[in-house]
Design a protein around this motif. Structure first.
Motif, PDB file in Angstrom:
ATOM      1  N   LYS A 108       0.737  -1.285   0.124  1.00  0.00           N
ATOM      2  CA  LYS A 108      -0.037  -0.112  -0.177  1.00  0.00           C
ATOM      3  C   LYS A 108       0.906   1.388   0.079  1.00  0.00           C
ATOM      4  O   LYS A 108       0.434   2.318  -0.612  1.00  0.00           O
ATOM      5  N   GLU A 109       2.186   1.157   0.773  1.00  0.00           N
ATOM      6  CA  GLU A 109       2.821   2.527   0.743  1.00  0.00           C
ATOM      7  C   GLU A 109       3.594   2.491  -0.600  1.00  0.00           C
ATOM      8  O   GLU A 109       3.840   1.618  -1.101  1.00  0.00           O
ATOM      9  N   GLY A 121      16.094   1.943   0.161  1.00  0.00           N
ATOM     10  CA  GLY A 121      14.980   3.172   0.575  1.00  0.00           C
ATOM     11  C   GLY A 121      14.022   2.507   1.038  1.00  0.00           C
ATOM     12  O   GLY A 121      13.575   1.353   1.744  1.00  0.00           O
ATOM     13  N   ARG A 122      12.524   3.165   0.836  1.00  0.00           N
ATOM     14  CA  ARG A 122      11.478   2.497   1.235  1.00  0.00           C
ATOM     15  C   ARG A 122      11.002   1.384   0.455  1.00  0.00           C
ATOM     16  O   ARG A 122      10.416   0.785   1.326  1.00  0.00           O
ATOM     17  N   GLU A 127       8.651  -3.739   1.468  1.00  0.00           N
ATOM     18  CA  GLU A 127       8.371  -5.104   1.123  1.00  0.00           C
ATOM     19  C   GLU A 127       8.584  -5.955   2.144  1.00  0.00           C
ATOM     20  O   GLU A 127       7.929  -7.012   2.317  1.00  0.00           O
ATOM     21  N   GLN A 128       9.467  -5.610   3.235  1.00  0.00           N
ATOM     22  CA  GLN A 128       9.619  -6.290   4.522  1.00  0.00           C
ATOM     23  C   GLN A 128       8.135  -6.437   5.237  1.00  0.00           C
ATOM     24  O   GLN A 128       7.550  -7.362   5.755  1.00  0.00           O
ATOM     25  N   ARG A 129       7.543  -4.961   5.302  1.00  0.00           N
ATOM     26  CA  ARG A 129       6.186  -5.106   5.957  1.00  0.00           C
ATOM     27  C   ARG A 129       5.357  -6.094   5.211  1.00  0.00           C
ATOM     28  O   ARG A 129       4.300  -6.780   5.899  1.00  0.00           O
ATOM     29  N   ALA A 130       5.126  -5.850   3.823  1.00  0.00           N
ATOM     30  CA  ALA A 130       3.996  -6.649   3.039  1.00  0.00           C
ATOM     31  C   ALA A 130       4.596  -8.178   3.435  1.00  0.00           C
ATOM     32  O   ALA A 130       3.382  -8.848   3.524  1.00  0.00           O
TER      33      ALA A 130
END
Ligand code: ATP
Length: 256
Positions: A108-109, A121-122, A127-130
């Motif tokens: 989503k981000e 970077g982001r 990817e880690q969060r997802a």
């Protein structure tokens, strides 16, 4: 003040040439409910899901989600409002792994093109969060041990669970399940029964389930809408539906 239904269909119609796939159908669902949508083959059930999610334009009537008219909206406008679905004919990415299939819905981000190219970077953070979220969902549906297996090589029942995980990754308020038990063995149907209850009770998600597996529908849905030839022929509790003369006639020869 009267409360607004989470989803309300009012006199909804859809025609394909001379076929009245959905014929002046009205029903609503309150937040937190699990509603069963049943009917013989060709009754119009999947078309109802296609209308709710904007895949087909309506030929008549109105669909409101949380009081907002979504009748004219396209799928990409409707999904972010909080409606997710699974498909009768599975629509997974067969060569991608289970976790990747779920991650496609998680992201989503946003990150820049350069960050995506360099994987820095982001991009790395997103990817880690997802990945973490996708793994949580695979665990919830009971297939975390298959996270890195290609989706197309999973047993059919597992693919159905994977579709549910992917739909949940969209964080819906309303989840539409189209024949989730199709192709499942009795043990998998029992697991599905428990999973749908968890989705309702623990995640607080409102659910509409199309299903031909009557025992499952009767167990998990306190309220059921029955269609035939596009129209609603009955609505009520499992006991009311099972003894309804029009439902019995519609399923003539079939055990309800
Ligand atoms: N895209 C389409 N083009 C033409 N006719 C269609 C289309 N989609 C559905 N129909 C017709 O509309 C009617 C309702 O179909 P639908 O798939 O909604 O029924 P259903 O209740 O989901 O059936 P099943 O339980 O067999 O999946 C059927 O007569 C079907 O042939």
């Amino acid at each position: 003040m009267t409360s607004v239904a989470l989803l309300e269909l009012s006199d909804v119609s859809k025609f394909f040439g001379g076929v009245k796939a959905v014929d002046r159908l009205s029903f609503s669902i309150e937040k937190g409910e699990t509603l069963g949508l049943i009917g013989p083959n060709g009754a119009g059930k999947t078309t109802v899901f296609n209308l709710i999610t904007g895949l087909y334009p309506l030929d008549g009537g109105r669909i409101a989600f949380k009081g907002e008219d979504i009748s004219q909206m396209k799928p990409h406008e409707i999904i972010p409002k909080g409606i997710a679905r699974t498909f009768q004919n599975l629509r997974l990415f067969p060569r991608a792994s289970s976790v990747e299939n779920v991650m496609t819905a998680c992201r989503k981000e946003s990150y820049s093109f350069l960050e995506a190219l360099t994987h820095l970077g982001r991009w790395r953070h997103c990817e880690q969060r997802a990945m973490e979220r996708a793994m949580e969902l695979l665990k919830l549906v009971g297939i975390a041990d298959r996270a890195h297996q290609a989706a197309g090589t999973l047993p059919y029942g597992h693919q159905r669970k994977l579709e549910i995980a992917r739909a949940l990754a969209l964080e819906p308020e309303l989840l539409l399940l189209d024949e989730p038990a199709a192709g499942m063995n009795p043990e998998e149907v029992d697991e599905l029964n428990a999973l749908i209850r968890r989705i309702s009770e623990e995640l607080g998600i409102t659910i509409i389930v199309i299903e031909h597996h009557m025992e499952l529908v009767m167990e998990i849905c306190p309220r059921i809408v029955c269609m035939n030839f596009g129209a609603k022929i009955a609505e009520g509790s499992p006991a009311e539906i099972q003894s309804h003369p029009e439902v019995l006639a519609a399923y003539l020869g079939e055990e309800v």
